[in-house]
Motif scaffolding. Structure first.
Motif, PDB file in Angstrom:
ATOM      1  N   GLN A   1      56.367  36.900  45.865  1.00 19.85           N
ATOM      2  CA  GLN A   1      55.114  36.300  45.431  1.00 19.85           C
ATOM      3  C   GLN A   1      53.971  37.123  46.011  1.00 19.85           C
ATOM      4  OE1 GLN A   1      54.716  32.089  46.086  1.00 19.85           O
ATOM      5  NE2 GLN A   1      56.785  31.662  45.347  1.00 19.85           N
ATOM      6  N   LEU A   2      53.046  37.498  45.135  1.00 18.85           N
ATOM      7  CA  LEU A   2      51.921  38.332  45.536  1.00 18.85           C
ATOM      8  C   LEU A   2      50.630  37.521  45.515  1.00 18.85           C
ATOM      9  CD1 LEU A   2      50.890  41.226  46.215  1.00 18.85           C
ATOM     10  CD2 LEU A   2      50.531  41.531  43.745  1.00 18.85           C
ATOM     11  N   TYR A   3      49.870  37.642  46.611  1.00 15.41           N
ATOM     12  CA  TYR A   3      48.561  36.995  46.726  1.00 15.41           C
ATOM     13  C   TYR A   3      47.511  38.076  46.960  1.00 15.41           C
ATOM     14  CZ  TYR A   3      50.747  32.421  47.143  1.00 15.41           C
ATOM     15  OH  TYR A   3      51.457  31.281  46.887  1.00 15.41           O
ATOM     16  N   ILE A   4      46.398  37.951  46.239  1.00 17.99           N
ATOM     17  CA  ILE A   4      45.268  38.858  46.425  1.00 17.99           C
ATOM     18  C   ILE A   4      44.037  38.004  46.681  1.00 17.99           C
ATOM     19  CG2 ILE A   4      43.801  40.634  45.374  1.00 17.99           C
ATOM     20  CD1 ILE A   4      46.272  41.455  43.694  1.00 17.99           C
TER      21      ILE A   4
ATOM     22  N   ASN B   1      43.539  35.480  48.646  1.00 12.74           N
ATOM     23  CA  ASN B   1      43.913  34.062  48.684  1.00 12.74           C
ATOM     24  C   ASN B   1      44.361  33.489  47.347  1.00 12.74           C
ATOM     25  OD1 ASN B   1      43.337  33.662  51.511  1.00 12.74           O
ATOM     26  ND2 ASN B   1      41.170  33.707  50.957  1.00 12.74           N
ATOM     27  N   GLU B   2      44.414  34.291  46.299  1.00 13.41           N
ATOM     28  CA  GLU B   2      44.811  33.807  44.977  1.00 13.41           C
ATOM     29  C   GLU B   2      46.239  34.251  44.666  1.00 13.41           C
ATOM     30  OE1 GLU B   2      43.212  31.951  42.506  1.00 13.41           O
ATOM     31  OE2 GLU B   2      41.730  31.543  44.080  1.00 13.41           O
ATOM     32  N   PHE B   3      47.046  33.302  44.190  1.00 15.46           N
ATOM     33  CA  PHE B   3      48.406  33.632  43.775  1.00 15.46           C
ATOM     34  C   PHE B   3      48.346  34.424  42.472  1.00 15.46           C
ATOM     35  CE2 PHE B   3      52.284  32.187  41.348  1.00 15.46           C
ATOM     36  CZ  PHE B   3      53.164  32.998  42.049  1.00 15.46           C
ATOM     37  N   ILE B   4      48.959  35.597  42.463  1.00 16.28           N
ATOM     38  CA  ILE B   4      48.969  36.462  41.283  1.00 16.28           C
ATOM     39  C   ILE B   4      50.234  36.235  40.466  1.00 16.28           C
ATOM     40  CG2 ILE B   4      48.920  38.859  40.459  1.00 16.28           C
ATOM     41  CD1 ILE B   4      46.302  37.754  41.846  1.00 16.28           C
ATOM     42  N   GLY B   5      51.383  36.251  41.130  1.00 17.12           N
ATOM     43  CA  GLY B   5      52.640  36.055  40.430  1.00 17.12           C
ATOM     44  C   GLY B   5      53.771  36.760  41.144  1.00 17.12           C
ATOM     45  N   GLY B   6      54.862  36.872  40.424  1.00 13.02           N
ATOM     46  CA  GLY B   6      56.053  37.519  40.954  1.00 13.02           C
ATOM     47  C   GLY B   6      56.178  38.943  40.448  1.00 13.02           C
ATOM     48  N   CYS B   7      57.387  39.426  40.429  1.00 14.86           N
ATOM     49  CA  CYS B   7      57.656  40.812  40.074  1.00 14.86           C
ATOM     50  C   CYS B   7      57.222  41.139  38.644  1.00 14.86           C
ATOM     51  CB  CYS B   7      59.149  41.101  40.262  1.00 14.86           C
ATOM     52  SG  CYS B   7      59.611  42.782  39.799  1.00 14.86           S
ATOM     53  N   ASP B   8      57.636  40.334  37.669  1.00 17.31           N
ATOM     54  CA  ASP B   8      57.336  40.648  36.266  1.00 17.31           C
ATOM     55  C   ASP B   8      55.836  40.695  36.004  1.00 17.31           C
ATOM     56  OD1 ASP B   8      60.047  40.779  35.793  1.00 17.31           O
ATOM     57  OD2 ASP B   8      60.172  38.825  34.803  1.00 17.31           O
ATOM     58  N   ILE B   9      55.113  39.703  36.508  1.00 16.61           N
ATOM     59  CA  ILE B   9      53.662  39.650  36.304  1.00 16.61           C
ATOM     60  C   ILE B   9      52.988  40.831  36.991  1.00 16.61           C
ATOM     61  CG2 ILE B   9      51.564  38.348  36.865  1.00 16.61           C
ATOM     62  CD1 ILE B   9      53.303  35.783  36.399  1.00 16.61           C
ATOM     63  N   THR B  10      53.392  41.117  38.217  1.00 13.23           N
ATOM     64  CA  THR B  10      52.812  42.244  38.952  1.00 13.23           C
ATOM     65  C   THR B  10      53.069  43.554  38.210  1.00 13.23           C
ATOM     66  OG1 THR B  10      53.099  41.074  41.051  1.00 13.23           O
ATOM     67  CG2 THR B  10      52.780  43.463  41.166  1.00 13.23           C
ATOM     68  N   ARG B  11      54.309  43.737  37.732  1.00 13.77           N
ATOM     69  CA  ARG B  11      54.661  44.970  37.004  1.00 13.77           C
ATOM     70  C   ARG B  11      53.846  45.090  35.713  1.00 13.77           C
ATOM     71  NH1 ARG B  11      59.963  44.398  36.554  1.00 13.77           N
ATOM     72  NH2 ARG B  11      59.758  43.380  34.540  1.00 13.77           N
ATOM     73  N   GLU B  12      53.733  43.999  34.956  1.00 13.76           N
ATOM     74  CA  GLU B  12      52.958  44.028  33.709  1.00 13.76           C
ATOM     75  C   GLU B  12      51.487  44.334  33.981  1.00 13.76           C
ATOM     76  OE1 GLU B  12      53.759  40.306  31.710  1.00 13.76           O
ATOM     77  OE2 GLU B  12      55.902  40.762  31.612  1.00 13.76           O
ATOM     78  N   MET B  13      50.938  43.720  35.024  1.00 13.48           N
ATOM     79  CA  MET B  13      49.535  43.973  35.376  1.00 13.48           C
ATOM     80  C   MET B  13      49.340  45.424  35.811  1.00 13.48           C
ATOM     81  SD  MET B  13      48.387  40.493  37.364  1.00 13.48           S
ATOM     82  CE  MET B  13      46.694  41.059  37.649  1.00 13.48           C
ATOM     83  N   PHE B  14      50.307  45.978  36.526  1.00 11.47           N
ATOM     84  CA  PHE B  14      50.239  47.373  36.954  1.00 11.47           C
ATOM     85  C   PHE B  14      50.270  48.299  35.741  1.00 11.47           C
ATOM     86  CE2 PHE B  14      52.821  51.191  38.072  1.00 11.47           C
ATOM     87  CZ  PHE B  14      51.839  51.855  38.778  1.00 11.47           C
ATOM     88  N   GLN B  15      51.204  48.051  34.832  1.00 13.49           N
ATOM     89  CA  GLN B  15      51.369  48.922  33.665  1.00 13.49           C
ATOM     90  C   GLN B  15      50.161  48.873  32.738  1.00 13.49           C
ATOM     91  OE1 GLN B  15      55.189  47.451  32.322  1.00 13.49           O
ATOM     92  NE2 GLN B  15      56.298  49.011  33.472  1.00 13.49           N
ATOM     93  N   SER B  16      49.510  47.729  32.654  1.00 16.26           N
ATOM     94  CA  SER B  16      48.351  47.587  31.757  1.00 16.26           C
ATOM     95  C   SER B  16      47.047  48.054  32.404  1.00 16.26           C
ATOM     96  CB  SER B  16      48.201  46.124  31.326  1.00 16.26           C
ATOM     97  OG  SER B  16      47.726  45.341  32.412  1.00 16.26           O
TER      98      SER B  16
END
Length: 113
Positions: free
Chosen positions: A73-76, A78-93
């Motif tokens: 789980q990734l927080y930036i 203080n906000e929860f961003i998501g897990g692996c799939d969401i982080t990867r999709e956000m990185f790729q986009s």
């Protein structure tokens, strides 16, 4: 449960970027945690990693805290961003880099995978 919630809240507030993961950045204990570590390292983002395998209370507590059943789980900021799939999709986009820029989180490079 409020004691664990306050511990988790304190951990999240202690750094701009916090990753709850299985293992450590040097030795991830699951492929999903490893992918998020690789993304953060690729972007040169300073982050705090919390090994949920070393603390069962944190491991179960973070799932309830975020209402998210999986780790990492990734927080930036203080906000929860998501897990692996969401982080990867956000990185790729490019969204992840844009979010770091918007939140004033230092990173080494822009760009997509």
């Amino acid at each position: 449960m409020s004691d664990i919630n306050s511990r988790i809240k304190s951990e999240i507030a202690s750094s701009d970027v916090v990753l709850f993961m299985k293992g450590t950045p040097q030795a991830p204990q699951c492929g999903f945690s490893m992918q998020v570590v690789q993304i953060l390292n690729h972007l040169g983002v300073p982050y705090k990693a919390i090994n949920v395998l070393a603390d069962g209370e944190i491991r179960e507590g973070i799932k309830a805290y975020s209402s998210w059943p999986t780790i990492p789980q990734l927080y930036i900021k203080n906000e929860f961003i998501g897990g692996c799939d969401i982080t990867r999709e956000m990185f790729q986009s490019g969204e992840l880099t844009a979010l770091f820029d918007k939140e004033g989180v230092p990173h080494a490079q822009a760009g997509k995978a």
